[in-house]
Design a protein around this motif. Structure first.
Motif, short mmCIF file in Angstrom:
data_model
loop_
_atom_site.label_atom_id
_atom_site.label_comp_id
_atom_site.label_asym_id
_atom_site.label_seq_id
_atom_site.Cartn_x
_atom_site.Cartn_y
_atom_site.Cartn_z
N THR A 58 11.34 -65.76 -30.65
CA THR A 58 11.32 -65.63 -29.18
C THR A 58 9.94 -65.96 -28.61
N ARG A 59 9.23 -64.95 -28.18
CA ARG A 59 7.99 -65.15 -27.42
C ARG A 59 6.82 -65.64 -28.26
N GLY A 60 6.88 -65.42 -29.58
CA GLY A 60 5.75 -65.77 -30.43
C GLY A 60 5.59 -67.26 -30.64
N ASP A 61 6.69 -67.90 -31.09
CA ASP A 61 6.56 -69.29 -31.52
C ASP A 61 7.64 -70.24 -30.99
N LEU A 62 8.90 -69.93 -31.21
CA LEU A 62 9.95 -70.92 -30.93
C LEU A 62 10.48 -70.88 -29.50
N TRP A 63 10.20 -69.81 -28.76
CA TRP A 63 10.62 -69.67 -27.37
C TRP A 63 12.13 -69.85 -27.21
N ILE A 64 12.89 -69.23 -28.10
CA ILE A 64 14.37 -69.26 -28.04
C ILE A 64 14.85 -67.86 -27.63
N SER A 65 15.90 -67.80 -26.86
CA SER A 65 16.40 -66.55 -26.31
C SER A 65 16.70 -65.51 -27.39
N PRO A 82 5.39 -76.69 -41.43
CA PRO A 82 5.66 -75.74 -40.34
C PRO A 82 6.25 -76.46 -39.12
N ILE A 83 7.28 -75.87 -38.52
CA ILE A 83 7.93 -76.56 -37.38
C ILE A 83 7.11 -76.46 -36.10
N VAL A 84 6.19 -75.51 -36.06
CA VAL A 84 5.26 -75.39 -34.92
C VAL A 84 3.88 -75.00 -35.48
N GLN A 85 2.86 -75.23 -34.66
CA GLN A 85 1.52 -74.74 -35.00
C GLN A 85 1.32 -73.40 -34.32
N HIS A 86 1.36 -72.35 -35.09
CA HIS A 86 1.34 -71.00 -34.52
C HIS A 86 0.14 -70.77 -33.61
N GLU A 87 -1.04 -71.17 -34.05
CA GLU A 87 -2.27 -70.89 -33.27
C GLU A 87 -2.20 -71.52 -31.89
N VAL A 88 -1.57 -72.68 -31.79
CA VAL A 88 -1.49 -73.40 -30.51
C VAL A 88 -0.34 -72.86 -29.66
N ILE A 89 0.85 -72.83 -30.26
CA ILE A 89 2.06 -72.50 -29.48
C ILE A 89 2.06 -71.05 -29.01
N LYS A 138 -0.39 -69.21 -28.02
CA LYS A 138 -1.23 -69.09 -26.81
C LYS A 138 -0.48 -69.63 -25.59
N LYS A 139 0.20 -70.76 -25.79
CA LYS A 139 0.97 -71.37 -24.70
C LYS A 139 2.10 -70.42 -24.27
N ASN A 140 2.74 -69.79 -25.24
CA ASN A 140 3.87 -68.90 -24.94
C ASN A 140 3.42 -67.62 -24.23
N ILE A 141 2.24 -67.15 -24.56
CA ILE A 141 1.70 -65.98 -23.85
C ILE A 141 1.58 -66.30 -22.35
N GLN A 142 1.14 -67.51 -22.05
CA GLN A 142 1.03 -67.92 -20.64
C GLN A 142 2.41 -68.03 -19.99
N ARG A 143 3.38 -68.53 -20.72
CA ARG A 143 4.75 -68.64 -20.19
C ARG A 143 5.31 -67.24 -19.90
N MET A 144 5.01 -66.30 -20.78
CA MET A 144 5.49 -64.93 -20.60
C MET A 144 4.80 -64.29 -19.39
N LYS A 145 3.54 -64.60 -19.24
CA LYS A 145 2.77 -64.08 -18.09
C LYS A 145 3.42 -64.53 -16.78
N LEU A 146 3.86 -65.79 -16.75
CA LEU A 146 4.53 -66.33 -15.55
C LEU A 146 5.86 -65.61 -15.31
N ALA A 147 6.62 -65.37 -16.38
CA ALA A 147 7.91 -64.68 -16.24
C ALA A 147 7.69 -63.28 -15.68
N TYR A 148 6.64 -62.60 -16.14
CA TYR A 148 6.33 -61.26 -15.64
C TYR A 148 5.91 -61.30 -14.18
N ALA A 149 5.17 -62.35 -13.82
CA ALA A 149 4.69 -62.47 -12.43
C ALA A 149 5.84 -62.65 -11.45
N LYS A 150 6.96 -63.21 -11.93
CA LYS A 150 8.12 -63.46 -11.06
C LYS A 150 8.93 -62.20 -10.80
N ARG A 151 8.70 -61.16 -11.60
CA ARG A 151 9.46 -59.92 -11.39
C ARG A 151 9.02 -59.28 -10.08
#
Length: 519
Positions: free
Chosen positions: A365-372, A468-475, A477-490
């Motif tokens: 989910t929020r860590g790497d693959l961003w799947i529901s 590895p299907i994703v680069q954990h160190e990169v993705i 950080k990107k996902n933390i920002q995506r989650m931040k946006l989702a929280y901001a919309k609440r």
């Protein structure tokens, strides 16, 4: 009046602490213990091979225990609302008993069956015994709202008082005036099917590490309760996700199927704690049982609890649809050995440690693959022996930081987390033997090993084991920002930020209560 009774076994696959079964036996002349293979619940899309094996084992054990009381189990197939009315007529039934179940499907099913029973003059009695408390009572005590924090749940439980004490299993004396009639064709008509008869492929099955059934449940409980020091000092976060043998009780599948009464478990723990210094909730074993109660309460009081949309407490997130990534996660092909070893253990054995669940859920989910989280929920429901509708939905919401837990910036590393408790990678070597010859330095990150070491290990990354299907160190950080946006919309009034969600009046539960006689 002497009744002809059906006791409908669903989850409570046991004789001990089964008040609904005892209600069936009271004033009973003929008893028919019934289990229904319901196509909605018992199908191969929902039930993996390990779960099937556990269920069939539990039914065989239950039948064996009933036979010792001169009774036996009747297994029938079909929708309960079709099957039961036919049995009411065939056996001239006057009473139906069952254990209360709070899942949405179960409540609707029980409402239908109760109506059909009433139409035929059949008395219906149900009892609460799958949870420590009557979940409706907890919600009532919280002004009609499910408590959304563990502390609040604890406070309400304290107000109500300790859970009811379990009742003993029926004895031959209880059954002395009770008969169970069965024909010569019983096995053909009502026998417990084998896995092969159910059309299941048993080839993938390994050793039966957790045999289903009440006797095995009570044996394991006895075994654990002898470990006084371990029970008293138990703290869930201190247990290891990747030990080679389980570092927790693994009683959860037995509680899920009702082979072990949760109240029996609670009171046996109370006995062990008495007079000893012991850990406390939420980390203690009592604490684990209260977590179960917490998620059961939330799942009953919050509509659409197993979905993101229409779930008033769940943060709405723009998850990606990535079938290839989902398949790689499910089939242990992510290229991260710790994650893949966990998913391999899950498929092979039907059980993984709760911290291992944390690691793979965060990764999906929020860590790497961003799947529901709903996709992960489906996989766990099928593969986990202790897959439980309420706990599964609640934990996936928690681990995806959608509900209950909001520190979305705390992400599990698919490399560092496993190393904390297993530097040598023995767990990976056990479940991914392909990697067993890698030195400890590279076993968590085989892609970093020089080509010569990969060759010596007999495993080339990209050929024998995936990159590895994703680069954990990169993705991450990107996902933390995506989650931040989702929280901001609440919205500021978002129920996910409030302390409870008021339940609508006239729920299915109330409808059942009007129709069924509750004692």
């Amino acid at each position: 009046m002497a009744h002809t009774c059906i006791h409908w076994f669903r989850k409570g696959l046991r004789l001990h602490d089964n008040p609904a079964l005892m209600a069936a036996i009271k004033d009973c002349k003929q008893l028919y213990p019934v289990f229904i293979l319901d196509p909605y619940l018992h199908n191969n899309a929902c039930v993996g091979i390990n779960r099937w094996r556990f269920l069939i084992g539990a039914l065989k054990d239950l039948d064996g225990s009933l036979r010792k009381l001169n009774s036996r189990l009747f297994v029938v197939r079909g929708k309960p609302e079709d099957v039961l009315p036919k049995l009411f007529t065939k056996w001239k039934v006057t009473r139906l008993t069952y254990e209360y179940d709070t899942e949405p499907y179960s409540l609707q099913r029980d409402s239908k069956v109760t109506s059909l029973a009433k139409e035929r003059g059949v008395e219906v009695i149900y009892k609460v015994s799958h949870t420590l408390y009557n979940i409706d009572r907890i919600i009532e005590e919280n002004n009609g709202k499910p408590p959304l924090t563990y502390t609040k749940l604890q406070a309400i439980a304290k107000t109500i008082g300790p859970p009811k004490r379990p009742i003993p299993a029926p004895t031959m004396d209880d059954m002395k005036d009770v008969k169970t009639s069965s024909s010569e064709n019983h096995e053909k008509e009502y026998g417990i099917p084998t896995l092969e008869e159910l059309g299941l492929d048993t080839a993938p099955l390994g050793e039966d590490l957790f045999p289903g059934g009440e006797r095995e449940a009570l044996r394991r409980l006895d075994e654990h309760m002898k470990r006084t020091k371990w029970v008293c000092s138990f703290e869930k976060p201190q247990t290891s996700p990747n030990s080679l043998s389980p570092s927790t009780t693994v009683l959860s599948p037995y509680v899920t199927f009702g082979c072990l009464s949760v109240r029996t478990f609670w009171w046996r723990l109370t006995e062990v704690y008495r007079g000893n210094k012991h850990s406390d909730p939420p980390v203690s074993l009592h604490g684990q049982l209260l977590w179960r109660e917490f998620f059961y309460t939330a799942s009953l009081g919050i509509p659409n609890f197993n979905k993101m949309e229409g779930n008033s407490v769940c943060t709405q997130v723009d998850w990606d649809t990535k079938p290839d990534y989902l398949a790689a996660w499910r089939e242990a092909r992510t290229g991260y050995p710790f994650i893949d070893a966990i998913m391999t253990q899950l498929r092979q054995e039907g059980w993984i440690h709760h911290l291992a669940r944390h690691a793979v859920a965060c990764f999906l989910t929020r860590g790497d693959l961003w799947i529901s989280w709903e996709e992960g929920q489906k996989v766990f429901e099928q593969l986990l022996l202790d897959g439980d509708w309420a706990l599964n939905a609640g934990n996936w919401q928690w681990l995806s930081a959608s509900t209950f837990f909001h520190q979305y910036f705390r992400v599990y590393s698919p490399v560092a987390f496993g190393k904390k408790t297993d530097k040598n990678g023995d767990y990976i070597r056990k479940y991914l033997p392909l990697l067993k010859k890698f030195p400890a330095e590279y076993i968590y990150e085989p892609w970093k090993a020089p080509r010569s070491i990969q060759q010596a290990a007999g495993c080339i990354v990209g050929k024998d084991y995936p990159h590895p299907i994703v680069q954990h160190e990169v993705i991450s950080k990107k996902n933390i920002q995506r989650m931040k946006l989702a929280y901001a919309k609440r919205s500021p009034e978002s129920p996910s930020k409030s302390k409870g969600v008021k339940r609508k009046a006239a729920s299915i539960i109330e409808m059942i209560k009007k129709k069924a006689k509750v004692k």
